[in-house]
Design a protein around this motif. Structure first.
Motif, PDB file in Angstrom:
ATOM      1  N   ARG A   1      25.355 -40.337 -12.088  1.00  0.00           N
ATOM      2  CA  ARG A   1      26.254 -40.337 -10.746  1.00  0.00           C
ATOM      3  C   ARG A   1      25.316 -40.810  -9.678  1.00  0.00           C
ATOM      4  NH1 ARG A   1      28.215 -34.047 -11.644  1.00  0.00           N
ATOM      5  NH2 ARG A   1      29.098 -34.591 -13.833  1.00  0.00           N
ATOM      6  N   VAL A   2      26.133 -41.749  -8.800  1.00  0.00           N
ATOM      7  CA  VAL A   2      25.349 -42.149  -7.461  1.00  0.00           C
ATOM      8  C   VAL A   2      25.163 -40.867  -6.837  1.00  0.00           C
ATOM      9  CG1 VAL A   2      25.434 -43.570  -5.654  1.00  0.00           C
ATOM     10  CG2 VAL A   2      26.129 -44.682  -7.982  1.00  0.00           C
ATOM     11  N   GLY A   3      23.821 -41.074  -6.130  1.00  0.00           N
ATOM     12  CA  GLY A   3      23.675 -39.676  -5.246  1.00  0.00           C
ATOM     13  C   GLY A   3      24.217 -39.646  -3.968  1.00  0.00           C
ATOM     14  N   GLU A   4      24.937 -38.740  -3.362  1.00  0.00           N
ATOM     15  CA  GLU A   4      25.791 -38.561  -2.465  1.00  0.00           C
ATOM     16  C   GLU A   4      25.292 -38.779  -1.050  1.00  0.00           C
ATOM     17  OE1 GLU A   4      28.292 -35.270  -2.458  1.00  0.00           O
ATOM     18  OE2 GLU A   4      29.271 -36.049  -4.416  1.00  0.00           O
ATOM     19  N   ILE A   5      23.783 -38.098  -1.039  1.00  0.00           N
ATOM     20  CA  ILE A   5      22.807 -38.152   0.186  1.00  0.00           C
ATOM     21  C   ILE A   5      22.165 -39.392  -0.028  1.00  0.00           C
ATOM     22  CG2 ILE A   5      21.101 -37.255   1.401  1.00  0.00           C
ATOM     23  CD1 ILE A   5      22.046 -34.612  -0.520  1.00  0.00           C
ATOM     24  N   ASP A   6      21.481 -39.823  -0.693  1.00  0.00           N
ATOM     25  CA  ASP A   6      20.678 -40.952  -1.106  1.00  0.00           C
ATOM     26  C   ASP A   6      21.357 -41.571  -2.257  1.00  0.00           C
ATOM     27  OD1 ASP A   6      18.891 -43.044  -1.374  1.00  0.00           O
ATOM     28  OD2 ASP A   6      17.083 -41.805  -1.206  1.00  0.00           O
ATOM     29  N   ARG A   7      22.022 -42.849  -1.827  1.00  0.00           N
ATOM     30  CA  ARG A   7      22.764 -43.647  -2.662  1.00  0.00           C
ATOM     31  C   ARG A   7      21.838 -44.487  -3.753  1.00  0.00           C
ATOM     32  NH1 ARG A   7      27.458 -45.864   0.698  1.00  0.00           N
ATOM     33  NH2 ARG A   7      27.350 -47.497  -1.108  1.00  0.00           N
ATOM     34  N   ARG A   8      20.482 -44.458  -3.436  1.00  0.00           N
ATOM     35  CA  ARG A   8      19.592 -45.280  -4.272  1.00  0.00           C
ATOM     36  C   ARG A   8      19.362 -44.182  -5.534  1.00  0.00           C
ATOM     37  NH1 ARG A   8      14.584 -45.756  -0.429  1.00  0.00           N
ATOM     38  NH2 ARG A   8      15.390 -43.687  -0.148  1.00  0.00           N
ATOM     39  N   GLU A   9      19.421 -42.861  -5.354  1.00  0.00           N
ATOM     40  CA  GLU A   9      19.426 -42.141  -6.578  1.00  0.00           C
ATOM     41  C   GLU A   9      20.485 -42.012  -7.452  1.00  0.00           C
ATOM     42  OE1 GLU A   9      18.647 -38.501  -4.670  1.00  0.00           O
ATOM     43  OE2 GLU A   9      16.289 -38.698  -4.363  1.00  0.00           O
ATOM     44  N   ARG A  10      19.945 -41.918  -8.877  1.00  0.00           N
ATOM     45  CA  ARG A  10      21.174 -41.478 -10.027  1.00  0.00           C
ATOM     46  C   ARG A  10      20.917 -40.192 -10.287  1.00  0.00           C
ATOM     47  NH1 ARG A  10      22.631 -47.083  -9.959  1.00  0.00           N
ATOM     48  NH2 ARG A  10      22.295 -47.074  -7.734  1.00  0.00           N
ATOM     49  N   HIS A  11      21.880 -39.300 -10.270  1.00  0.00           N
ATOM     50  CA  HIS A  11      21.739 -38.069 -10.660  1.00  0.00           C
ATOM     51  C   HIS A  11      22.424 -37.823 -12.146  1.00  0.00           C
ATOM     52  CE1 HIS A  11      20.497 -36.380  -6.857  1.00  0.00           C
ATOM     53  NE2 HIS A  11      21.477 -37.339  -6.460  1.00  0.00           N
ATOM     54  N   LEU A  12      21.560 -37.390 -13.059  1.00  0.00           N
ATOM     55  CA  LEU A  12      21.938 -37.419 -14.549  1.00  0.00           C
ATOM     56  C   LEU A  12      22.630 -36.011 -15.148  1.00  0.00           C
ATOM     57  CD1 LEU A  12      18.610 -39.282 -15.654  1.00  0.00           C
ATOM     58  CD2 LEU A  12      20.962 -40.524 -15.282  1.00  0.00           C
TER      59      LEU A  12
END
Lengths: 170, 170
Positions: A99-110
């Motif tokens: 999932r694309v990060g909500e705060i920092d959209r560079r991050e992917r949350h797994l």
DNA sequence: AGTTTATGTCAGCCTTGTTGACATTCCAAG
DNA sequence: CTTGGAATGTCAACAAGGCTGACATAAACT
């Protein structure tokens, strides 16, 4: 330095467990035990198109749901390119969700999907079964010693990662 | 089966160290510790054109001089093709000597050359240093527990190989 | 003589590490 | 606001070291 008593064992009896021979045996014990440690999950994994790397990824995503790729990178100690290949197949096969990060959209949350949790369970159960049987055989005091030695053998950075996981669990 | 108390822990206090959470921590400890365990030799090996596979071969040839290829195969748990590739380079580089067996001339008996012993020493010293420091930190009782758990975690066959090595060494 | 055993080699595949190049996104300094 | 750097993630190509299969050789065993 290579033979006989270790250079650190200056006095007698109390440090007899630090002879090179004792250390050598410790080294060999680690080698053989690690083989046993990975044998059961490896058998399950080889039935599918997965390897040990997939197991590690699935394990730590399960352990820290929502973790980022970078986070996982630090724990696993591989390059992001290497991890990425494994993650790509896990995502394509629907075991992991990114999932694309909500705060920092560079991050992917797994996160694991239900199917991912199923595989994780199978692998963990197999590995835990062996460890449970070993722990039961030797009793709690030996287990405490086991854990203390392993912890002392880690790099400082991994010690921190390990402690963090330990404290987050339960 | 996947969460909470392990299925084996039927009674109370005495088996609290067999919860899934405790087992999970054991699994993670093994993972992180093994990384530390191989880190120092890996650094040395990467300076040359060698890898962990060469280290293992050199280690066990040093440990059982004159061992045969087949013997080594069983201990290392790899295919002969895989081992052969490693041995070939070690022999070509003059670190290992392969002598035709005197009784059974099909066999090749493996020995380290002086140069081979030199490398083995460097690698072992690095690995022993870490283990020595860990052992010293935790004391003899914890070390005894450590060894007992590892032994209990091995496959039966490796347990025998391990014991044989232990008894051959001094 | 024929079979089995121990070893070595060639070819080709897979997993999982690596580096290099590149795209996207965020943030901070001008 | 824009621009440049840092962080994050993706794609491509390569290497090490596992694996299987096929085959050759030599020696030992029956």
């Amino acid at each position: 330095m290579t033979n006989g008593r270790s250079s650190g064992a200056i006095s007698g009896e109390s440090l007899l467990f630090l002879t090179d021979e004792q250390l050598q045996q410790g080294i060999e014990a680690m080698f053989f035990a690690y083989r046993g440690f990975t044998a059961d999950p490896d058998r399950i994994l080889s039935e599918m198109a997965y390897g040990r790397a997939h197991h590690r990824a699935v394990h730590f995503i399960n352990r820290s749901p929502g973790t980022t790729v970078n986070n996982l990178l630090n724990i696993l100690g591989v390059t992001k390119q290497s991890l990425n290949r494994v993650l790509r197949t896990l995502i394509a096969d629907g075991l992991v969700e990114s999932r694309v990060g909500e705060i920092d959209r560079r991050e992917r949350h797994l996160h694991l999907t239900n199917e991912g949790r199923l595989l994780e369970g199978r692998l963990s159960d197999a590995q835990r079964a062996r460890m449970r049987s070993a722990f039961r055989d030797v009793g709690p005091d030996a287990v405490a010693g086991f854990r203390r030695v392993l912890e002392a053998m880690m790099d400082k950075e991994m010690q921190r990662a390990y402690t963090r996981l330990k404290e987050s669990g339960s």
